[in-house]
Design a protein around this motif. Structure first.
Motif, short mmCIF file in Angstrom:
data_model
loop_
_atom_site.label_atom_id
_atom_site.label_comp_id
_atom_site.label_asym_id
_atom_site.label_seq_id
_atom_site.Cartn_x
_atom_site.Cartn_y
_atom_site.Cartn_z
N HIS A 205 0.75 -1.12 0.00
CA HIS A 205 0.04 -0.03 -0.03
C HIS A 205 0.89 1.18 -0.01
CE1 HIS A 205 -3.60 -2.31 1.12
NE2 HIS A 205 -2.83 -3.16 1.81
N THR A 206 0.51 2.27 -0.78
CA THR A 206 1.41 3.54 -0.85
C THR A 206 0.56 4.88 -0.79
OG1 THR A 206 0.89 3.59 -3.36
CG2 THR A 206 2.94 2.43 -2.37
N SER A 298 2.56 -8.25 9.48
CA SER A 298 2.71 -6.92 8.72
C SER A 298 3.97 -6.51 8.70
CB SER A 298 1.48 -5.91 8.82
OG SER A 298 1.76 -5.79 10.27
N LEU A 299 4.10 -5.80 7.39
CA LEU A 299 5.55 -5.20 7.19
C LEU A 299 5.57 -3.76 6.61
CD1 LEU A 299 7.66 -8.04 5.98
CD2 LEU A 299 8.14 -6.87 8.11
N ILE A 300 6.35 -2.75 7.41
CA ILE A 300 6.70 -1.52 6.83
C ILE A 300 7.62 -1.63 5.71
CG2 ILE A 300 6.96 0.88 7.48
CD1 ILE A 300 6.02 0.31 10.20
N VAL A 301 7.39 -0.72 4.77
CA VAL A 301 8.38 -0.59 3.64
C VAL A 301 9.33 0.60 3.73
CG1 VAL A 301 8.75 -1.17 1.24
CG2 VAL A 301 7.02 -2.19 2.29
N GLN A 306 15.52 5.24 5.11
CA GLN A 306 14.74 4.75 6.08
C GLN A 306 13.31 5.48 6.27
OE1 GLN A 306 14.91 1.87 8.33
NE2 GLN A 306 16.27 1.60 6.71
N GLN A 307 13.00 6.17 5.30
CA GLN A 307 11.49 6.80 5.14
C GLN A 307 10.52 5.75 4.78
OE1 GLN A 307 12.75 9.76 2.28
NE2 GLN A 307 12.83 11.51 3.92
N VAL A 308 9.52 6.09 5.13
CA VAL A 308 8.39 4.72 5.07
C VAL A 308 7.88 5.27 3.61
CG1 VAL A 308 6.07 4.17 5.67
CG2 VAL A 308 7.79 4.94 7.27
N ILE A 309 7.90 4.21 2.68
CA ILE A 309 7.25 4.23 1.52
C ILE A 309 6.10 3.36 1.05
CG2 ILE A 309 9.32 5.22 0.54
CD1 ILE A 309 9.88 2.41 -0.73
N GLY A 310 5.74 2.52 2.19
CA GLY A 310 4.59 1.48 1.85
C GLY A 310 4.48 0.80 3.04
N ALA A 311 3.63 -0.35 2.94
CA ALA A 311 3.20 -1.06 4.11
C ALA A 311 2.07 -2.14 3.52
CB ALA A 311 2.39 -0.39 5.22
N PHE A 312 2.26 -3.27 4.08
CA PHE A 312 1.42 -4.54 3.44
C PHE A 312 1.40 -5.42 4.76
CE2 PHE A 312 5.64 -5.94 2.53
CZ PHE A 312 5.83 -7.05 2.73
#
Length: 323
Positions: A205-206, A298-301, A306-312
């Motif tokens: 997810h972005t 779940s994981l953070i991308v 180390q900036q957040v660019i996504g999650a799933f």
């Protein structure tokens, strides 16, 4: 026949076919290497042909070659004499299968192949047969006996031919430096292709769909974000969108057990810092393995900064068909 009789016959067949493969390995010689060389440096395609049971085996060999980096297809020898020989070009190599080496439909197309100067590799059980002697290279697949007690139905001989085809295909795979990514390109439709090709960037997810709250937010704000985004967690970031930690359903259960006041407590005090993350170019299959090994859902991308660019989460992986 009793149950014991069925088992006895089954074991007999497997023993005969095992012996056939052992003989095949023992008799492997320079002709095998020459066959590999012809197919490796072929400028066109490997055209496989064979009649009857040899034809069925030939179709499988052609498919295996094609899926492992050697362009190949099967031509029925009966149809070849009625127009399909036009599918064969001077840049091709023909691999002809016949246990006897005397199959009429196969032997009859040899003069045309010679006229085209197309290299011919024969795979037979008789080195002195017509097909074997007229071929440029002969790969012997002779067996001492068929598993069929009547000696009529091709059994051990077809097993030996199929195994030799696999040996050719895998040897060429190594010679070409064929990789798992190459393999996936020819298998994009199934779960195998998805496991080999699908990356985290394809399923994460972005943008506005990423669960995210700023440092200093109250825990209730984090809970609302989790509810809105539906991934069972939220990331906590600083002013530059750099990941500081994660707060999950599991963390919520933990702080409720401790009777923590979610209306007053800053999320920084209850989040999990130093959390496990994924990168966008990671294979989805790798991410799945990571989640299973760490027992997380779940994981953070993050990117290199180390900036957040996504999650799933695990549901996204299930939907992708990787499993």
């Amino acid at each position: 026949m009793s149950t014991t009789d069925y088992l006895t016959q089954g074991r007999r067949v497997l023993e005969i076919e095992r012996a056939a493969l052992a003989t095949l390995e023992k008799n492997l010689d320079a002709q095998f290497s020459q066959a590999c060389e012809l197919m490796h440096y072929c400028q066109g395609r490997v055209v496989v042909t064979g009649m009857g049971k040899s034809g069925h085996i030939g179709g499988k060999i052609a498919a295996t070659l094609a899926s492992t980096g050697t362009p190949a297809f099967f031509v029925h020898p009966g149809e070849a004499s009625h127009g399909d020989l036009g599918m064969i070009t001077k840049q091709d190599v023909v691999l002809a299968l016949s246990n006897s080496g005397e199959t009429g439909e196969v032997v009859s197309i040899i003069p045309v192949l010679k006229r085209l100067n197309v290299p011919l590799i024969a795979m037979t059980g008789r080195p002195d047969s017509t097909l074997a002697t007229l071929a440029d290279v002969h790969v012997c697949v002779a067996v001492e006996e068929e598993a069929c007690p009547l000696g009529l139905a091709p059994t051990a001989s077809t097993t030996a031919t199929l195994a030799m085809g696999d040996a050719l295909a895998v040897s060429l795979l190594h010679a070409r430096g064929f990789t798992a990514d190459d393999f996936a390109l020819s298998h994009p439709g199934g779960s195998l292709g998805k496991r080999l090709l699908l990356r985290v960037a394809d399923i994460m997810h972005t943008g506005a769909r990423i669960p995210m709250v700023p440092t200093g937010a109250i825990t209730t704000d984090a809970l609302l974000e989790m509810s809105r985004k539906g991934l069972g967690m939220t990331s906590i970031v600083d002013d530059n969108n750099k990941l500081l930690g994660i707060f999950t359903d599991g963390d919520l259960r933990r702080i409720l057990d401790l009777r923590t006041d979610v209306h007053q407590t800053p999320i920084d005090q209850v989040m999990t810092a130093g959390c496990i993350t994924a990168t966008a170019d990671m294979l989805a299959a790798e991410a799945l393995q990571l989640m299973e090994s760490r027992k997380i859902n779940s994981l953070i991308v993050v990117d290199a900064q180390q900036q957040v660019i996504g999650a799933f989460n695990m549901h996204d992986i299930l939907q992708s068909g990787v499993i």
